[in-house]
Scaffold this motif. Sequence first.
Motif, PDB file in Angstrom:
ATOM      1  N   MET A 159      -7.914   1.980  -2.988  1.00 52.30           N
ATOM      2  CA  MET A 159      -7.078   3.165  -3.145  1.00 52.30           C
ATOM      3  C   MET A 159      -6.969   3.572  -4.610  1.00 52.30           C
ATOM      4  O   MET A 159      -7.077   4.753  -4.959  1.00 52.30           O
ATOM      5  N   LEU A 160      -6.759   2.595  -5.483  1.00 49.85           N
ATOM      6  CA  LEU A 160      -6.639   2.880  -6.916  1.00 49.85           C
ATOM      7  C   LEU A 160      -7.924   3.482  -7.472  1.00 49.85           C
ATOM      8  O   LEU A 160      -7.895   4.436  -8.259  1.00 49.85           O
ATOM      9  N   LEU A 161      -9.051   2.927  -7.054  1.00 49.89           N
ATOM     10  CA  LEU A 161     -10.338   3.446  -7.525  1.00 49.89           C
ATOM     11  C   LEU A 161     -10.562   4.879  -7.042  1.00 49.89           C
ATOM     12  O   LEU A 161     -11.064   5.726  -7.791  1.00 49.89           O
ATOM     13  N   LEU A 197       1.252   7.409  -6.339  1.00 49.13           N
ATOM     14  CA  LEU A 197       0.086   8.229  -6.691  1.00 49.13           C
ATOM     15  C   LEU A 197       0.211   9.652  -6.149  1.00 49.13           C
ATOM     16  O   LEU A 197      -0.251  10.605  -6.788  1.00 49.13           O
ATOM     17  N   ALA A 198       0.842   9.808  -4.980  1.00 46.85           N
ATOM     18  CA  ALA A 198       1.042  11.143  -4.401  1.00 46.85           C
ATOM     19  C   ALA A 198       1.974  11.987  -5.264  1.00 46.85           C
ATOM     20  O   ALA A 198       1.885  13.217  -5.266  1.00 46.85           O
ATOM     21  N   VAL A 248       0.809  -1.216   0.000  1.00 45.70           N
ATOM     22  CA  VAL A 248       0.000   0.000   0.000  1.00 45.70           C
ATOM     23  C   VAL A 248       0.847   1.273   0.000  1.00 45.70           C
ATOM     24  O   VAL A 248       0.551   2.228  -0.720  1.00 45.70           O
ATOM     25  N   LYS A 249       1.908   1.310   0.791  1.00 45.90           N
ATOM     26  CA  LYS A 249       2.723   2.527   0.909  1.00 45.90           C
ATOM     27  C   LYS A 249       3.415   2.886  -0.398  1.00 45.90           C
ATOM     28  O   LYS A 249       3.563   4.053  -0.737  1.00 45.90           O
TER      29      LYS A 249
END
Length: 270
Positions: free
Chosen positions: A117-119, A86-87, A79-80
């Motif tokens: 998270m992707l969505l 994405l950040a 996840v990180k």
Amino acid sequence: MDHKTGVEKKTQEEERVRRLSSDLHSEILDLSAGDNIPEGCKRKKKIKTTYAPRVSVEIPVIGPVETAEFMTAASQGKVKVIETYLADDGNPNAQDELKRTALHRASLEGHTAVVQMLLEKGADINLKDQLGSRAIHCACRGGRLEVVKALTSNEADLNVRDKLNSTPLHVATRTGHTTIVEYLLSCGAKINSRDREGDTALHDAVRLNRYKVVKLLIAAGADTKIKNHEGVTAVQQVKQWQSDIMETLQRLEKLREVGVVPSENNSTEE
């Protein structure tokens, strides 16, 4: 005297080994008995809990994340790494050599947190990979119900087709994920859709011997009279299979009669 003592010690040692062997044999028999297996599992679990549980801690991400690393992280549920990529304005819809997106990969591997998270960050739920599969196809293949639910809540098309004209229901049926099949049916997935071969999910379930799925499909109203492109219904597939088995057995019996195949009476079991 020393010789006598030595014999006695040897006899005692042999007796101890015999008892240990007997105890071990009894324990194996106990564990192999159906009723005692849960008890054996409890004992094993109790031993495990005496140790401190290992906590999986994700290593902090240092520096920018490349696209290839981002794609790998989606498959591994990191996840990180996803978050960092994405950040930094990374493209959530980047595709690999097979045109799979991170959403495809995370859906297949069952990483619900990554999928969500992707969505949230704009991943396109309708992008197709090289085989025409969407993320929902991958999720049904992977068999993680939470992922299928996450995609469904984000308006994934449950009747979408890949290049083989397979729907998510076809995929879930072929992979034998009964809970996924049940969920798709409860959400109104079309039960009688036919793939490129003209097969419905019921055809697939019968052919692959998915007994529980067959029951679910029939209970949900699957049409047993639909024929595929070979002109065969799902029910006829069963009869055809039985006929093929009978033909094989008859052919085998003829070979036994002429001595090509050994008779069953000549075989021995150990």
